[in-house]
Design an enzyme around this catalytic site. Structure first.
Site, short mmCIF file in Angstrom:
data_model
loop_
_atom_site.label_atom_id
_atom_site.label_comp_id
_atom_site.label_asym_id
_atom_site.label_seq_id
_atom_site.Cartn_x
_atom_site.Cartn_y
_atom_site.Cartn_z
CB CYS A 1 -1.16 -0.04 1.31
SG CYS A 1 -0.08 0.23 3.12
CG HIS B 1 -3.65 0.80 4.82
ND1 HIS B 1 -2.72 0.07 3.53
CD2 HIS B 1 -4.84 1.26 4.23
CE1 HIS B 1 -3.79 0.37 2.26
NE2 HIS B 1 -4.80 1.16 3.04
CG ASN C 1 -7.50 2.70 1.62
OD1 ASN C 1 -6.89 1.77 1.52
ND2 ASN C 1 -8.37 1.83 2.33
#
Length: 500
Positions: A118, A305, A325
């Site tokens: 990520c 994250h 995201n």
């Protein structure tokens, strides 16, 4: 023996000069033009040979089909995973009409797959806010032959990476289905292949949200090859990925350390809109032992994250930040989230000002006060234009014993400025991601101080919000003169879990 380097980037022109400002892009070094030329020539040479022999390019150095385990896991292979390698397909087998870029790259193009990168994908999403920056990553390509050439900034120099268009694929062959699964497709292999085995939804790792677009999985593959395997990309910091992609310099802030939030907004955060400063945010993994809730989030946001900051804007007296995201879903559910009660009446008109549309696409809006309350870490990367020049020097030396006090004096770097200039000073370690299976248990923490050699005046110190960072830096306004950089290096006999 740890090896460290300083990278001073004094600006080549002072503020009194009125030369037109060029777009930011890849850091210009002595090796950049050489790397660009070599990459283009290699792609052209491969394409010529492949056409002469009537075949597509197969990269023997990183062959997903013939050597999947090495490409996935590198040196350290879990024996239980050896028989679990996904299928492999070429881009031309996956898409009816593939295009590297279907349109100008945007954050909505990026969707994370079955890999914990990520941080890298957030870097791509953040870079997409700077027009033309993503396009610079792929230097040359021949999509018919299936050959792509990229350059990356590794340990202060540009490196070329050439890949083919093989990609890992997660949807099984028709023959591997059970009887009930085949019935769903009327026991017809052609129907199954035309529906299930086509399109980016079957890619094992990252994919684009735009139909037929290939730049996202191919850049991810090139970055994996640069490091030796895909597993090496599991966990990291967004700012480090942007540095690798552009040659930029990063600094990390803790939100709790901000003295004046309004000043930070005006002097730092608004730079997110000028394409020269890219930002990402995160907070630590939630401790779920007390609650027992393995799916706990902070109002929809995941701990450990990386999220991208796309835009910041003040609208009608309120300060808003638009974030994303990299999963392409799972958004903030607090105030000003998509569909929240705040979006009524006149405030709906603000959506256009923010260039934001509601929907479960991973993009969401936060007010600045909620932003500061929620996030723990802000990563800022400065991207340079061609008016900057770089000087770099590596030094290797034996560290002091582990019990030794943390102090200055192990090494010193000198540099001179012929005239007053803005300078960015960086002290960096070799990137251990390239040999993380072999680097032992020792971690190093670095800091530095900059002194004027004539006056012995302290001019500045490095800034970092976390220990064990790959590099630390500071930006200074320096007069003409001679300067010394004194590193301070500590080490500990363990590998801290600092990557997200």
């Amino acid at each position: 023996m740890p090896r460290h380097r300083t990278k001073g980037i004094p600006k080549a022109m002072d503020s009194s000069q009125s030369a037109p400002k060029e777009p930011v892009g890849l850091l210009v070094t002595a090796e950049l033009e050489e790397a660009l030329t070599a990459c283009k020539k290699k792609v052209e040479r491969i394409a010529k040979i492949c056409r002469a022999t009537n075949r597509k390019f197969r990269d023997s150095e990183f062959d997903l089909e013939n050597d999947p385990i090495s490409c996935l896991y590198g040196v350290e292979v879990d024996e239980e995973k050896v028989d679990q390698a996904p299928d492999v397909r070429r881009v031309s087998q996956i898409f009816e009409n593939p295009k590297f870029f279907a349109d100008r790259p945007s954050s909505s193009d990026i969707n994370q797959g079955a890999l914990g990168d990520c941080w890298f994908l957030s870097a791509l999403a953040t870079m997409s806010t700077s027009p033309g920056l993503i396009e610079k990553l792929c230097v040359a390509r021949d999509e018919e032959i299936g050959v792509y050439g990229f350059i990356f900034f590794r340990d202060s120099q540009w490196e070329t990476v050439i890949i083919d268009d093989q990609l890992f694929w997660s949807i099984p062959k028709f023959e591997e289905l059970n009887g009930d699964e085949k019935k769903l497709y009327h026991n017809d292999k052609d129907i199954y292949n035309s529906i299930a085995r086509k399109g980016g939804k079957g890619l094992h790792f990252a994919r684009s949200g735009t139909a037929g677009e290939t730049w996202v999985p191919l850049i991810e593959k090139a970055y994996a090859k640069l490091h030796g395997d895909f597993a090496s990309l599991d966990g990291g910091h967004m700012s480090e990925a942007i540095e690798d992609l552009t040659g930029g310099v990063s600094v990390v802030f803790n939100t709790a350390d901000i003295l004046d939030p309004s000043r930070f907004w005006d002097e730092v955060f608004l730079r997110a809109n000028d394409n020269t400063h890219l930002f990402g945010v995160s907070f630590g993994v939630l401790d779920k032992t007390r609650s027992g809730d393995a799916s706990a989030t902070v109002q929809g946001l995941m701990g450990g994250h990386a999220y991208s900051i796309l835009r910041v804007k003040e609208c009608r007296g309120k300060r808003f930040i638009v974030l994303r995201n990299p999963w392409g879903d799972s958004e903030w559910t607090g105030r000003w989230s998509d569909g929240s009660k705040e979006w009524t009446g006149e405030w709906l008109q603000v959506l256009k000002e923010l260039d934001h549309e509601m929907g479960d696409d991973g993009e969401f809006v936060m007010e600045y006060s909620d932003f500061l309350e929620t996030w723990e870490t802000i990563e800022q990367t400065t991207i340079f234009d061609s008016s900057w020049v770089m000087s770099s020097h590596w030094l290797s030396f034996p560290p002091k014993p582990l019990a030794h006090a943390w102090s200055y004096g192990e090494a010193v770097f000198y540099f001179s400025l012929p005239k007053a200039s803005t300078a960015v000073i960086v002290l960096s370690q070799l990137d251990d991601r390239y040999f993380q299976d072999l680097d032992g248990l020792v971690a190093h923490n670095v800091e530095f101080a900059v002194y004027n050699r004539s006056t012995r005046e302290l001019k500045g110190e490095s800034v970092s919000a976390r220990f064990w960072s790959r590099s630390v830096s500071c930006q200074l306004q320096l007069e003409a003169g001679d300067y010394a950089v004194y590193p301070r290096i500590d080490r500990n006999q363990y590998k801290p879990s600092v990557r997200i």
